[in-house]
Design a protein around this motif. Structure first.
Motif, PDB file in Angstrom:
ATOM      1  N   ILE A 138      44.276  33.103  42.100  1.00 44.73           N
ATOM      2  CA  ILE A 138      45.468  34.203  41.570  1.00 44.73           C
ATOM      3  C   ILE A 138      46.642  33.965  42.581  1.00 44.73           C
ATOM      4  CG2 ILE A 138      46.579  36.529  40.867  1.00 44.73           C
ATOM      5  CD1 ILE A 138      43.431  36.820  39.638  1.00 44.73           C
ATOM      6  N   CYS A 162      38.733  38.646  32.943  1.00 51.19           N
ATOM      7  CA  CYS A 162      39.141  39.195  34.096  1.00 51.19           C
ATOM      8  C   CYS A 162      40.448  39.810  34.205  1.00 51.19           C
ATOM      9  CB  CYS A 162      39.188  37.804  35.133  1.00 51.19           C
ATOM     10  SG  CYS A 162      39.787  38.507  36.743  1.00 51.19           S
ATOM     11  N   PHE A 165      42.961  38.667  36.346  1.00 49.52           N
ATOM     12  CA  PHE A 165      43.803  37.429  36.001  1.00 49.52           C
ATOM     13  C   PHE A 165      44.900  37.843  34.939  1.00 49.52           C
ATOM     14  CE2 PHE A 165      44.440  33.294  34.097  1.00 49.52           C
ATOM     15  CZ  PHE A 165      44.241  32.390  35.234  1.00 49.52           C
ATOM     16  N   PHE A 310      36.393  26.477  40.187  1.00 51.56           N
ATOM     17  CA  PHE A 310      37.727  26.804  39.717  1.00 51.56           C
ATOM     18  C   PHE A 310      38.676  27.921  40.506  1.00 51.56           C
ATOM     19  CE2 PHE A 310      37.930  30.422  37.148  1.00 51.56           C
ATOM     20  CZ  PHE A 310      36.595  30.668  36.944  1.00 51.56           C
ATOM     21  N   GLY A 311      38.047  28.771  40.952  1.00 51.70           N
ATOM     22  CA  GLY A 311      38.637  29.917  41.498  1.00 51.70           C
ATOM     23  C   GLY A 311      39.261  29.766  42.787  1.00 51.70           C
ATOM     24  N   GLY A 396      37.961  38.856  46.874  1.00 50.88           N
ATOM     25  CA  GLY A 396      39.124  39.308  46.094  1.00 50.88           C
ATOM     26  C   GLY A 396      38.690  39.368  44.428  1.00 50.88           C
ATOM     27  N   CYS A 397      37.410  38.940  44.280  1.00 52.43           N
ATOM     28  CA  CYS A 397      37.021  38.467  42.740  1.00 52.43           C
ATOM     29  C   CYS A 397      36.193  39.867  42.526  1.00 52.43           C
ATOM     30  CB  CYS A 397      36.329  37.342  42.684  1.00 52.43           C
ATOM     31  SG  CYS A 397      35.702  37.150  40.936  1.00 52.43           S
ATOM     32  N   HIS A 398      36.421  40.610  41.587  1.00 50.27           N
ATOM     33  CA  HIS A 398      35.578  41.855  41.102  1.00 50.27           C
ATOM     34  C   HIS A 398      34.813  41.425  39.798  1.00 50.27           C
ATOM     35  CE1 HIS A 398      37.314  43.722  44.715  1.00 50.27           C
ATOM     36  NE2 HIS A 398      38.505  43.448  44.231  1.00 50.27           N
ATOM     37  N   SER A 399      35.152  40.234  39.235  1.00 48.13           N
ATOM     38  CA  SER A 399      34.614  39.827  37.979  1.00 48.13           C
ATOM     39  C   SER A 399      33.454  38.831  38.231  1.00 48.13           C
ATOM     40  CB  SER A 399      35.645  39.205  37.220  1.00 48.13           C
ATOM     41  OG  SER A 399      35.276  39.135  35.943  1.00 48.13           O
ATOM     42  N   ILE A 400      33.530  37.682  38.147  1.00 45.81           N
ATOM     43  CA  ILE A 400      32.588  36.376  38.073  1.00 45.81           C
ATOM     44  C   ILE A 400      31.787  36.594  39.323  1.00 45.81           C
ATOM     45  CG2 ILE A 400      32.304  34.087  38.364  1.00 45.81           C
ATOM     46  CD1 ILE A 400      34.226  33.608  36.106  1.00 45.81           C
TER      47      ILE A 400
HETATM   48  S1  SF4 Z   1      37.369  35.938  37.570  1.00 47.63           S
HETATM   49 FE1  SF4 Z   1      37.496  36.353  39.849  1.00 47.63          FE
HETATM   50  S2  SF4 Z   1      37.886  34.238  40.369  1.00 47.63           S
HETATM   51 FE2  SF4 Z   1      38.333  34.331  38.496  1.00 47.63          FE
HETATM   52  S3  SF4 Z   1      40.324  34.729  38.296  1.00 47.63           S
HETATM   53 FE3  SF4 Z   1      39.239  36.730  37.946  1.00 47.63          FE
HETATM   54  S4  SF4 Z   1      39.204  37.528  40.233  1.00 47.63           S
HETATM   55 FE4  SF4 Z   1      39.992  35.477  40.354  1.00 47.63          FE
END
Ligand code: SF4
Length: 446
Positions: A138, A162, A165, A310-311, A396-400
């Motif tokens: 991001i 997300c 995102f 990809f992130g 920083g990713c709270h999803s995947i």
């Molecule tokens: S899922 Fe995680 S890595 Fe992907 S855009 Fe959202 S916060 Fe970033």
């Protein structure tokens, strides 16, 4: 890393793809090079509708100037005169005499200058005020838009699960009032497909309004056929070629090719027909080299799947795994469901078929819950028949990134292969730590 360059120099299609990736985007900064077409930013491999609108999709980092251009520029000029095949043969010939050390750096430069630029965009994102709590991807994407928004005519925002995102999409309002939205319902229940089809149609009308071009059903079908063939070729590399005991090149080069394919797949290097041609040539050349036993026997090397890439991920990983006796594979778009075909036939509605494709991604991949997502990791790892799995936990990713605990359990129960997690914040940071973790992981295969 001249071994890798030696490998790739003989892949005409790879040279061409690398050139297109690094150079062909930058020319669109100049309006006259767009031949009246609109330039629309895309992230994730959702460029079909933009192509069908006769506009130019672009993953915005490709508008940047890359350091490597001087070499590839020279190659491109030569290719204009003699063709890419002749250029590749010539490079192969030159290397035998080792005259021009300069070529040693070409492919390394492609990946390195890309990584360097990614970090630059990340820094710019932070300078521009993106909170440190967001993931690498991001921050870098925000930096890309901050750097090049003046050159873009619009942004295609395909809504995913997300929330961070989607906040990033919202933040693009700062740069542009031309945001074209495509909302995919989060679950395939009730009339979700109907809603998604309406949303696709609405996006089509917005693109028509922006470009002044009408998008016919045949335009859509033509584009889906091109993308489908790219997806099939991509799957062939992931499932067949990567499973071979003999690789058409050094396995670290193979990983680099997979990484480049994965990044370039987002906008097809802005030219779907050329991209397909290069993809066909790449697969053909790979198979020919395997048949002629040009490349490397990799039968004793464990096959490791690294995801998500990809992130943001540490690109040095594939060199490290190679040095430690393994081979590293990337297959994010397949895991996230983006390599499924869009149905194409003359009696059905192409907008609805595209909506089905998007809904499928939502249920299996990028838009789905952690349970379904981890099932996708397992499905692909099993089908690829990999020996180990590395999961990237992004800062920083709270999803995947949250699904590693579930994933590890499923890997243990269903695949019984070694798995590990690596944390990632920024390219080049913590290489020593990555090395130590990977070293411990690879010990499990000895
Ligand atoms: S899922 Fe995680 S890595 Fe992907 S855009 Fe959202 S916060 Fe970033």
């Amino acid at each position: 890393m001249s071994l890798m360059t030696d490998d790739v120099i003989n892949f005409t299609s790879m040279l061409r793809m690398s050139y297109d990736f690094l150079h062909s985007g930058r020319k669109f900064n100049i309006k006259s090079n767009r031949k009246g077409k609109k330039l629309i930013s895309v992230v994730f491999p959702f460029s079909d509708l933009v192509f069908a609108a006769k506009a130019i999709p672009i993953f915005p980092i490709r508008l940047e100037k890359f350091k490597v251009n001087t070499y590839l520029e020279a190659l491109n000029s030569a290719s204009g005169l003699f063709g890419w095949k002749a250029v590749s043969n010539f490079l192969g010939f030159i290397r035998k005499f080792d005259f021009l050390k300069v070529f040693d750096g070409i492919i390394d430069d492609v990946i390195n200058s890309l990584n360097y630029k990614y970090n630059k965009m990340y820094d710019l994102g932070i300078e521009e005020g993106v909170s440190n709590d967001f993931c690498y991807g991001i921050k870098a994407l925000y930096g890309m838009h901050s750097s090049r928004h003046n050159n873009l005519d619009a942004n295609l925002n395909v809504i995913i699960r997300c929330s961070a995102f989607n906040k990033y999409y919202e933040s693009l309002k700062r740069f542009s009032d031309k945001l074209i939205w495509l909302d995919i319902p989060p679950r395939n229940i009730g009339n979700a497909l109907e809603i998604c089809t309406e949303n696709v149609k609405e996006t089509i009308s917005q693109l028509e309004k922006l470009t002044g071009n009408s998008i016919t059903d045949n335009d859509l079908r033509k584009q889906f056929r091109i993308s489908n063939e790219c997806r099939e070729l991509y799957r062939e590399i992931i499932y067949e070629i990567s499973n071979s005991d003999f690789y058409p090149c050094n396995p670290a080069t193979f990983s680099e090719i997979l990484a480049l394919l994965s990044i370039s797949f987002q906008d097809f290097n802005s030219n779907a027909e050329t991209y397909l041609k290069n993809f066909r040539n790449l697969v053909k050349e790979m198979k020919e080299r395997i048949r002629k036993k040009i490349g490397m026997d990799v039968s004793n090397r464990p096959r490791i799947l690294l995801t998500p890439r990809f992130g943001g991920w540490e690109p040095e990983s594939h060199n490290l795994i190679y040095k430690m006796g393994g081979r590293l594979l990337y297959a994010d778009w397949e895991i996230l469901g983006a390599l499924e075909n869009v149905e194409v036939n003359t009696y059905s509605d192409p907008a609805e078929n595209y909506a089905k494709y998007l809904m499928d991604i939502t249920t299996k991949g990028v838009g789905c819950d952690n349970n379904a997502l981890t099932d996708s990791y397992i499905r692909v790892a099993r089908k690829m028949d990999v020996d180990g799995l590395i999961f990237i936990e992004l800062f920083g990713c709270h999803s995947i990134s949250n699904c590693y605990t579930i994933l590890r359990q499923k890997v243990r129960n269903e695949l019984e292969i070694p798995t590990t997690a690596l944390t990632f914040n920024k390219i080049g940071e913590n290489i020593e730590q990555v090395k130590t973790r990977l070293g411990a992981f690879m010990e499990m295969f000895n």
